[in-house]
Write a protein that holds these residues in place. Structure first.
Motif, PDB file in Angstrom:
ATOM      1  N   MET A   1       0.848  -1.190   0.000  1.00 53.41           N
ATOM      2  CA  MET A   1       0.000   0.000   0.000  1.00 53.41           C
ATOM      3  C   MET A   1       0.881   1.236   0.000  1.00 53.41           C
ATOM      4  O   MET A   1       1.797   1.368   0.813  1.00 53.41           O
ATOM      5  CB  MET A   1      -0.883   0.003   1.239  1.00 53.41           C
ATOM      6  CG  MET A   1      -1.778   1.249   1.357  1.00 53.41           C
ATOM      7  SD  MET A   1      -2.849   1.172   2.808  1.00 53.41           S
ATOM      8  CE  MET A   1      -1.651   1.368   4.115  1.00 53.41           C
ATOM      9  N   ALA A   2       0.641   2.130  -0.914  1.00 54.88           N
ATOM     10  CA  ALA A   2       1.418   3.354  -0.969  1.00 54.88           C
ATOM     11  C   ALA A   2       0.977   4.291   0.142  1.00 54.88           C
ATOM     12  O   ALA A   2      -0.191   4.428   0.432  1.00 54.88           O
ATOM     13  CB  ALA A   2       1.223   4.025  -2.330  1.00 54.88           C
ATOM     14  N   THR A   3       1.922   4.932   0.754  1.00 55.53           N
ATOM     15  CA  THR A   3       1.599   5.883   1.816  1.00 55.53           C
ATOM     16  C   THR A   3       2.257   7.206   1.537  1.00 55.53           C
ATOM     17  O   THR A   3       3.157   7.307   0.720  1.00 55.53           O
ATOM     18  CB  THR A   3       2.091   5.361   3.183  1.00 55.53           C
ATOM     19  OG1 THR A   3       3.489   5.125   3.087  1.00 55.53           O
ATOM     20  CG2 THR A   3       1.379   4.084   3.569  1.00 55.53           C
ATOM     21  N   SER A   4       1.828   8.234   2.237  1.00 57.43           N
ATOM     22  CA  SER A   4       2.418   9.555   2.052  1.00 57.43           C
ATOM     23  C   SER A   4       3.797   9.560   2.683  1.00 57.43           C
ATOM     24  O   SER A   4       3.938   9.398   3.881  1.00 57.43           O
ATOM     25  CB  SER A   4       1.547  10.622   2.703  1.00 57.43           C
ATOM     26  OG  SER A   4       2.158  11.868   2.575  1.00 57.43           O
ATOM     27  N   LEU A 461       8.901   7.796  -8.716  1.00 53.94           N
ATOM     28  CA  LEU A 461       9.613   7.873  -7.435  1.00 53.94           C
ATOM     29  C   LEU A 461       8.751   7.376  -6.286  1.00 53.94           C
ATOM     30  O   LEU A 461       9.188   6.576  -5.451  1.00 53.94           O
ATOM     31  CB  LEU A 461      10.054   9.314  -7.180  1.00 53.94           C
ATOM     32  CG  LEU A 461      10.665   9.587  -5.795  1.00 53.94           C
ATOM     33  CD1 LEU A 461      11.901   8.725  -5.578  1.00 53.94           C
ATOM     34  CD2 LEU A 461      11.007  11.063  -5.635  1.00 53.94           C
ATOM     35  N   TRP A 462       7.496   7.821  -6.256  1.00 58.06           N
ATOM     36  CA  TRP A 462       6.644   7.460  -5.129  1.00 58.06           C
ATOM     37  C   TRP A 462       6.245   5.984  -5.184  1.00 58.06           C
ATOM     38  O   TRP A 462       6.016   5.361  -4.144  1.00 58.06           O
ATOM     39  CB  TRP A 462       5.416   8.372  -5.109  1.00 58.06           C
ATOM     40  CG  TRP A 462       5.795   9.778  -5.466  1.00 58.06           C
ATOM     41  CD1 TRP A 462       5.309  10.525  -6.489  1.00 58.06           C
ATOM     42  CD2 TRP A 462       6.795  10.581  -4.833  1.00 58.06           C
ATOM     43  NE1 TRP A 462       5.939  11.739  -6.529  1.00 58.06           N
ATOM     44  CE2 TRP A 462       6.854  11.802  -5.530  1.00 58.06           C
ATOM     45  CE3 TRP A 462       7.645  10.378  -3.751  1.00 58.06           C
ATOM     46  CZ2 TRP A 462       7.724  12.825  -5.172  1.00 58.06           C
ATOM     47  CZ3 TRP A 462       8.528  11.399  -3.395  1.00 58.06           C
ATOM     48  CH2 TRP A 462       8.552  12.593  -4.093  1.00 58.06           C
ATOM     49  N   ALA A 463       6.184   5.441  -6.373  1.00 59.87           N
ATOM     50  CA  ALA A 463       5.957   4.003  -6.483  1.00 59.87           C
ATOM     51  C   ALA A 463       7.140   3.240  -5.886  1.00 59.87           C
ATOM     52  O   ALA A 463       6.974   2.210  -5.232  1.00 59.87           O
ATOM     53  CB  ALA A 463       5.757   3.613  -7.946  1.00 59.87           C
ATOM     54  N   GLY A 464       8.345   3.758  -6.110  1.00 57.62           N
ATOM     55  CA  GLY A 464       9.521   3.135  -5.518  1.00 57.62           C
ATOM     56  C   GLY A 464       9.478   3.170  -4.000  1.00 57.62           C
ATOM     57  O   GLY A 464       9.777   2.177  -3.323  1.00 57.62           O
ATOM     58  N   LYS A 468       9.339   0.201  -0.326  1.00 56.02           N
ATOM     59  CA  LYS A 468      10.091   0.230   0.928  1.00 56.02           C
ATOM     60  C   LYS A 468       9.663   1.469   1.715  1.00 56.02           C
ATOM     61  O   LYS A 468      10.377   2.475   1.758  1.00 56.02           O
ATOM     62  CB  LYS A 468      11.605   0.276   0.649  1.00 56.02           C
ATOM     63  CG  LYS A 468      12.141  -0.873  -0.183  1.00 56.02           C
ATOM     64  CD  LYS A 468      12.296  -2.141   0.666  1.00 56.02           C
ATOM     65  CE  LYS A 468      12.944  -3.256  -0.142  1.00 56.02           C
ATOM     66  NZ  LYS A 468      13.156  -4.476   0.672  1.00 56.02           N
ATOM     67  N   PRO A 469       8.506   1.429   2.348  1.00 59.96           N
ATOM     68  CA  PRO A 469       7.953   2.634   2.973  1.00 59.96           C
ATOM     69  C   PRO A 469       8.822   3.245   4.064  1.00 59.96           C
ATOM     70  O   PRO A 469       8.714   4.435   4.340  1.00 59.96           O
ATOM     71  CB  PRO A 469       6.619   2.151   3.547  1.00 59.96           C
ATOM     72  CG  PRO A 469       6.282   0.915   2.786  1.00 59.96           C
ATOM     73  CD  PRO A 469       7.584   0.286   2.447  1.00 59.96           C
ATOM     74  N   ASP A 470       9.674   2.457   4.704  1.00 60.81           N
ATOM     75  CA  ASP A 470      10.483   2.979   5.798  1.00 60.81           C
ATOM     76  C   ASP A 470      11.890   3.361   5.352  1.00 60.81           C
ATOM     77  O   ASP A 470      12.774   3.595   6.172  1.00 60.81           O
ATOM     78  CB  ASP A 470      10.570   1.937   6.918  1.00 60.81           C
ATOM     79  CG  ASP A 470      11.139   0.606   6.430  1.00 60.81           C
ATOM     80  OD1 ASP A 470      11.152   0.382   5.207  1.00 60.81           O
ATOM     81  OD2 ASP A 470      11.567  -0.210   7.280  1.00 60.81           O
ATOM     82  N   LEU A 519      17.217   2.816  -2.727  1.00 61.45           N
ATOM     83  CA  LEU A 519      16.466   2.812  -1.477  1.00 61.45           C
ATOM     84  C   LEU A 519      17.284   2.131  -0.385  1.00 61.45           C
ATOM     85  O   LEU A 519      17.810   1.030  -0.581  1.00 61.45           O
ATOM     86  CB  LEU A 519      15.133   2.091  -1.665  1.00 61.45           C
ATOM     87  CG  LEU A 519      14.200   2.707  -2.712  1.00 61.45           C
ATOM     88  CD1 LEU A 519      12.994   1.797  -2.938  1.00 61.45           C
ATOM     89  CD2 LEU A 519      13.749   4.095  -2.294  1.00 61.45           C
ATOM     90  N   PHE A 520      17.408   2.801   0.768  1.00 66.52           N
ATOM     91  CA  PHE A 520      18.191   2.224   1.859  1.00 66.52           C
ATOM     92  C   PHE A 520      17.546   2.580   3.192  1.00 66.52           C
ATOM     93  O   PHE A 520      16.845   3.591   3.327  1.00 66.52           O
ATOM     94  CB  PHE A 520      19.641   2.718   1.816  1.00 66.52           C
ATOM     95  CG  PHE A 520      19.816   4.193   2.090  1.00 66.52           C
ATOM     96  CD1 PHE A 520      20.184   4.653   3.349  1.00 66.52           C
ATOM     97  CD2 PHE A 520      19.612   5.130   1.087  1.00 66.52           C
ATOM     98  CE1 PHE A 520      20.334   6.002   3.599  1.00 66.52           C
ATOM     99  CE2 PHE A 520      19.775   6.483   1.321  1.00 66.52           C
ATOM    100  CZ  PHE A 520      20.135   6.926   2.592  1.00 66.52           C
ATOM    101  N   ASP A 521      17.791   1.733   4.175  1.00 61.84           N
ATOM    102  CA  ASP A 521      17.265   1.938   5.520  1.00 61.84           C
ATOM    103  C   ASP A 521      18.189   2.919   6.243  1.00 61.84           C
ATOM    104  O   ASP A 521      19.360   2.612   6.483  1.00 61.84           O
ATOM    105  CB  ASP A 521      17.226   0.600   6.264  1.00 61.84           C
ATOM    106  CG  ASP A 521      16.586   0.717   7.644  1.00 61.84           C
ATOM    107  OD1 ASP A 521      16.467   1.850   8.157  1.00 61.84           O
ATOM    108  OD2 ASP A 521      16.215  -0.330   8.210  1.00 61.84           O
ATOM    109  N   PRO A 522      17.711   4.092   6.602  1.00 62.44           N
ATOM    110  CA  PRO A 522      18.585   5.096   7.216  1.00 62.44           C
ATOM    111  C   PRO A 522      19.126   4.689   8.577  1.00 62.44           C
ATOM    112  O   PRO A 522      20.108   5.262   9.048  1.00 62.44           O
ATOM    113  CB  PRO A 522      17.682   6.329   7.327  1.00 62.44           C
ATOM    114  CG  PRO A 522      16.290   5.798   7.335  1.00 62.44           C
ATOM    115  CD  PRO A 522      16.318   4.579   6.463  1.00 62.44           C
ATOM    116  N   SER A 523      18.505   3.696   9.209  1.00 65.93           N
ATOM    117  CA  SER A 523      18.989   3.245  10.521  1.00 65.93           C
ATOM    118  C   SER A 523      20.132   2.243  10.390  1.00 65.93           C
ATOM    119  O   SER A 523      20.744   1.881  11.399  1.00 65.93           O
ATOM    120  CB  SER A 523      17.843   2.623  11.315  1.00 65.93           C
ATOM    121  OG  SER A 523      17.400   1.414  10.706  1.00 65.93           O
ATOM    122  N   GLN A 524      20.406   1.780   9.171  1.00 60.65           N
ATOM    123  CA  GLN A 524      21.451   0.780   8.951  1.00 60.65           C
ATOM    124  C   GLN A 524      22.645   1.429   8.245  1.00 60.65           C
ATOM    125  O   GLN A 524      22.571   1.770   7.071  1.00 60.65           O
ATOM    126  CB  GLN A 524      20.916  -0.374   8.104  1.00 60.65           C
ATOM    127  CG  GLN A 524      19.708  -1.079   8.698  1.00 60.65           C
ATOM    128  CD  GLN A 524      20.054  -1.774  10.005  1.00 60.65           C
ATOM    129  OE1 GLN A 524      21.120  -2.381  10.141  1.00 60.65           O
ATOM    130  NE2 GLN A 524      19.149  -1.676  10.969  1.00 60.65           N
TER     131      GLN A 524
END
Length: 600
Positions: A1-4, A461-464, A468-470, A519-524
């Motif tokens: 599900m796409a989110t803002s 971009l937003w589909a991307g 990976k919403p987070d 796309l990358f996890d900013p916490s990692q």
């Protein structure tokens, strides 16, 4: 599900009264964390802690008799990030105390159009579309409404040696609006007048805060348009529920339309806050239509800018060409706020096309798709857009929008002209595609059908992000000579596909420019380093093919480390001499564009 996933812009809040401007706000306790990639936090969630920190800092300063605001010092070059071989994504800077009379001088002519409020300063110092971060934020945000006010602001900053960061639509991607040394952020959102339209000359004079979408809406009844399309800042909201706190309504607000529209679930918010003309000039932007109409440097006739000493320079007349003196227009375009603040722009316009056709075709490999783009350009066919999307990007679009497109490399074209001409060009490209293993070639001419096809590209971009919403996105671009495009994309794709990170490729294939969304996890931290490694590889691959580290995103802080290899030290020294001559106090967007290791 796409989110803002974007922090939606909101109406500018009521600014602090002048009586509050004596409060010292810049303390270590509420500076942004120097962590390379903190997760963005909604402004409403941060309001209470920052407010309490603000009061605590004010109380402490009152107890000690302090009456100053911390800004940066003049020794900036020793603390900048982004020089040769730099891998640090957090920009650091030094600050110093600035006399209260500087704040008083700004307040004397700006009144309520300035703020020291921490939340507002933090918002302006945190890029909304960029992974870059800075330790510090602006100390003051000002909202001039005229060139005269910009001139007074700049003269005051030069007098007290206070850094300036010009701020437009905030859609830049390479840390252009960071304020690593604090200083004054000049938000030009109030300067949005369309000053004159000259229909017979096909030009328009605008202030820098005018948005390109707004401008084209204004021009449409006259049969004209401004041809650059840097992309919409489109927020996808599907089945989302927004919880509002602190009594604030959840609103969607355009900086340049001054309109408010309530957010409704299952809706698309289009034509949101996007690139402004001033920012587009500063970063020398282009976009999908550049293959036919050129970049910003080709579409600006002249401009006005306030130089660091407060002088106002007009770079030319309204004549379409001139051989009179240095080309100051193109010196300012692409200078990224390091030479002055743009206050007026005269733009070249085009006639709206009478007819257009949009086509799409699938390919087995990304090289086949790139080869068709090259062959199309070599054939002399006058396309207005040639966009390439790789199979990962198509998969993201399917996931986000419930589509069932073949998940293979895909080319999208637009042809304009008379109905007969556009159709003829479409059929010629279809033949070229068939020779390169193209399949599923479709084209449409009806307005709704064309909008539906282009929606695929505009929502890329937003589909991307929906995959990976987070995650954060490292959005990077390079550009190579057209004949090397297929090789450059293929070489880069091999590494991107082998990476554990999700990487999407989109290209303005008609002029050799392609983008990667990593796309990358900013916490990692390992993921951030992997994203930087992929970015680094793409850039050096392009440079090895006589390309550039940035086709249209600009340098900012993110691409400075590549400029010496691309341009050579002599070119950088020349740039630094120009900067030093016009800005001896180094107040204009310090720490950007010119690498810190360059010496005159």
């Amino acid at each position: 599900m796409a989110t803002s996933l974007l922090r939606l812009s909101r109406p500018r809040r009521a600014l602090l009264p002048i009586s509050s401007l004596r409060l010292p706000l810049s303390t270590q306790s509420h500076a942004p964390s120097p962590s390379p990639s903190p997760s963005p936090t909604p402004s409403s969630a941060r309001r209470l802690p920052h407010f309490l920190s603000f009061l605590a800092a004010a109380a402490a300063a009152a107890a000690t008799g302090g009456a100053t605001v911390a800004l940066c010092d003049s020794g900036l070059d020793h603390h900048r990030v982004g020089g040769k071989d730099s891998t640090d994504l957090v920009v650091r800077g030094e600050r110093k105390l600035v006399p209260q009379e500087f704040i008083d001088e700004l307040a004397s002519f700006l009144g309520d159009n300035m703020t020291l409020d921490y939340e507002e300063r933090s918002f302006h110092g945190t890029p909304q579309n960029s992974f870059h971060k800075a330790v510090n934020v602006p100390d003051v945000v000002v909202f001039p409404s005229s060139q005269d006010e910009v001139q007074k602001i700049v003269m005051a900053c030069n007098k007290y040696k206070v850094p300036i960061v010009p701020y437009g639509g905030a859609t830049s991607l390479e840390g252009h609006t960071l304020a690593p040394h604090g200083g004054v952020c000049i938000d030009i959102s109030l300067m949005k007048k369309i000053k004159s339209l000259n229909v017979e000359d096909m030009d328009v004079v605008v202030e820098p805060g005018v948005g390109w979408i707004e401008l084209n809406e204004y021009l449409k009844p006259y049969g004209l348009f401004f041809p650059l399309d840097p992309g919409k800042n489109l927020a996808i909201v599907i089945k989302s529920i927004f919880t509002c706190v602190d009594g604030f309504k959840c609103m969607f607000s355009s900086h340049y339309h001054s309109l408010e529209t309530s957010i409704e679930p299952s809706s698309y918010l289009e034509d949101g806050p996007g690139a402004t003309i001033g920012g587009m000039c500063a970063t020398r932007c282009s976009g999908s239509l550049a293959v036919r109409y050129g970049t910003m440097r080709d579409n600006v006739i002249n401009l006005q800018a306030v130089l660091p000493n407060g002088d106002v320079v007009k770079t030319g007349s309204r004549a379409r060409k001139s051989a009179a003196g240095y080309d100051l227009t193109r010196l300012i375009i692409g200078s990224e706020g390091t030479l002055g603040v743009i206050t007026e722009v005269t733009l070249r316009l085009q006639k709206l096309p009478s007819h257009s056709v949009v086509a799409m075709c699938n390919f087995k490999t990304i090289k086949d798709a790139a080869d068709v783009a090259i062959a199309t350009m070599l054939s002399g066919i006058q396309v207005s857009r040639v966009e390439l999307l790789d199979e990962v990007q198509i998969k993201a679009i399917n996931m986000a929008n419930g589509k069932n497109l073949p998940e293979v490399p895909t080319l999208m074209f637009e042809f304009i002209g008379t109905e007969a001409y556009a159709l003829e060009q479409t059929l010629l490209v279809q033949k070229i595609a068939n020779k390169h293993h193209g399949s599923g070639f479709v084209f449409v001419e009806e307005p709704d059908a064309k909008a539906e096809l282009w929606k695929i590209r505009k929502e890329a971009l937003w589909a991307g992000f929906a995959m990976k919403p987070d995650h954060e996105a490292m959005i990077t671009d390079v550009c190579v000579p057209l004949s090397r495009l297929a090789e450059c994309i293929s070489t880069s794709k091999r590494l991107l596909d082998a990476s554990p990170l999700t990487c999407l490729v989109i290209a303005h294939a008609g002029d050799g420019n392609f983008h990667t969304i990593i796309l990358f996890d900013p916490s990692q931290d390992d993921q951030r380093k992997e994203a930087e490694r992929l970015n680094h590889f793409m850039v050096h691959t392009a440079l090895s093919m006589e390309g550039t580290c940035t086709g249209e995103h600009g340098v900012g802080t993110g691409k400075m480390k590549y400029l010496e290899k691309e341009l050579g030290i002599e070119s950088l020294r020349t740039m630094k001499r120009i900067k030093a001559a016009l800005d001896p106090n180094n107040i204009m967007n310090p720490g950007k564009l010119i690498p810190p290791h360059v010496c005159i």
